[in-house]
Scaffold this active site. Sequence first.
Site, PDB file in Angstrom:
ATOM      1  N   THR A  19      -5.173  14.847   7.865  1.00  8.05           N
ATOM      2  CA  THR A  19      -6.395  14.285   7.305  1.00  8.05           C
ATOM      3  C   THR A  19      -6.089  13.068   6.437  1.00  8.05           C
ATOM      4  O   THR A  19      -5.342  13.153   5.464  1.00  8.05           O
ATOM      5  CB  THR A  19      -7.141  15.340   6.470  1.00  8.05           C
ATOM      6  N   ASP A  54       1.086  13.880   7.854  1.00 11.65           N
ATOM      7  CA  ASP A  54      -0.081  14.637   7.436  1.00 11.65           C
ATOM      8  C   ASP A  54      -1.203  14.330   8.433  1.00 11.65           C
ATOM      9  O   ASP A  54      -1.152  13.334   9.153  1.00 11.65           O
ATOM     10  CB  ASP A  54      -0.473  14.211   6.021  1.00 11.65           C
ATOM     11  N   ASP A  87      -1.364  11.096   2.257  1.00 10.60           N
ATOM     12  CA  ASP A  87      -2.264  10.311   1.407  1.00 10.60           C
ATOM     13  C   ASP A  87      -2.877  11.107   0.264  1.00 10.60           C
ATOM     14  O   ASP A  87      -3.422  10.523  -0.663  1.00 10.60           O
ATOM     15  CB  ASP A  87      -3.400   9.718   2.251  1.00 10.60           C
TER      16      ASP A  87
END
Length: 616
Positions: free
Chosen positions: A313, A311, A506
């Site tokens: 960000t 991922d 996250d």
Amino acid sequence: MKGEGADRFKIAVLIINLSCLSVGIGLRVTGRIDLAERVWVAGVIFVLAALLVEIARSLRRGEVGLDIVAALSMSAALVFGETLAAAVVALMYSSGTFLESYAEGRARREMQDLLSRVPRTATRYRNGGTLEEVPLEEIAVHDLLFIRQGDVAPVDGTVESAGAVLDQSALTGEPMPVRLKRGQEVMSGSTNAGEAFDLRASRRAAESTYAGIVRLVEEAQRSKAPMSRLADRYSVLFLVVTVALATTAWWLTDDPIRAVAVLVVATPCPLILAVPVALVAGLSRAAHFGVLIKGAKSLEALARAETLILDKTGTLTDGRPQIVTIDTYADLSSGEVLQLAAAADQASTHPMAQTIVTAARGRGMVLPVPTDIEEVPGDGVSTRVNGHSVVVGGTSFVMRRIGASKDSYRVPEPGSVLVAVAVDGRLAGHLVLADALRSGTADFLARIRRQGIGRILLATGDRYAVARAVTDGLGLDAIRAELTPDQKVLLVLTERKNGLVMMVGDGVNDAPALAAADIGVAMGARGAAASAEAADVVLLVDDLGRLVSGMEVASRSRRIALESVIAGIGLSMAGMIAAAFGYLAPVEGALLQEAIDVAVILNALRALRISPPTIP
């Protein structure tokens, strides 16, 4: 308590069996052979009864384990009068289970050191400035807490004093205390290694980092490793081969003792014990270095991952905008522009404003109190600071306030945001904010490729131009942008054709992909609870380098387990053949197998000493 009770029982079985064997040898030396054999039989029956109970439990679960061979060898030795051989096999099995218990116990102690540190109360400031001791569950967001020297931070928060020195070794494996400045974040579970300081709570106790770690630790170590299942899957074949070889030796020589000798040597303690010892030890070592792996199955998958999907960000980037440059257009320096902007932004609760305030305080700036505050939510704020008129916000908002055109000023690059600052009616500068790459990202990618990852992809919901600008020069194999959560799942499933897929994320939107991946990795226990719950591995600190260290621990633990199994079973097979040809008597075979078992289990225990050199 259940684990501790099982440990005590295994110790008791070992002590009883060892005592019976020793007493029997003493009686035999003194010529009391019949009594010696009775004592040996008593010890064997005690171990055999415990083993049969364990076999019955396995059969009820539909599992046919290799411990059936151990029970068969003890029973055959008793039936054909080889009581000393039976006693040695019983000692071999009980000592092996004790070593396994020791390894698991040590691993549990290392991981439960985290649990024992959970504070029950906290010291909170009352409105009048006095202190009160309150239960942890009464702490609310924004409460001001007093953290004494040696106290464990009870919740996540920020430093409100001039600074703080914290020992985070129990959470991250980092041996040196870290020094934090005013406004920097404190991870719950950290120990105050310096002077007392004030902590502003940013989360409730149940939502804090430490509470998340405790929940994850309680879930860990429950799964059965694939290597262990593999051993059980082929246990029937191993059992058939053993019985066939023993029966053939008996039939060809008409000597049942040959069969007993084969069964005694065939006791497969290396395969029964070495795998869980090595893998459980690997779980313990990974947790020590800040990588919480939810069971041996996940550890094995981590060691064999071939494709990595990241991922953007909060994973490749910090997830929070930071000031990367300050452009100035007037006589003010960049520091003066930042100080005036931060002073004005103290009046705003906008996340961008708070980022600017934190950045200024992080540079040690003293921020004057703004007056005559006028805020347009989402656009900007107008104030007076030390007699100056200051306007901070989006370029359009600021230029309208000072009656100027914004056309002649710079356009933000993809992935960046401009915050304009005007002082006394003139544009003074632009603060350029961006969600920058984590430091050391390029080094992380190079190191993880050396761990066997052959393909690395970026999967983000952000625009392609932003993703490309942020990751330029990293050498990724592919960038997939503007993805919805279900499209991330589809990407994970598609990439499985290239091997085991590891997904790192996250946020809540990453949780489905983390669950779909062969190995899901969540960034930090402070990330979204959904991602931590869905993941197989949780990095206890937001440091991608820990993933490389976790992979190294997993790989070395798996290799140690395989070494133990191959060496142990290979030597056992050689011993079985020697016994079938009459070169080993039952007692000699039992002693040989005892030596093999001790050697391979001690080799498996090496996993408790794994120390990855890649820890930064």
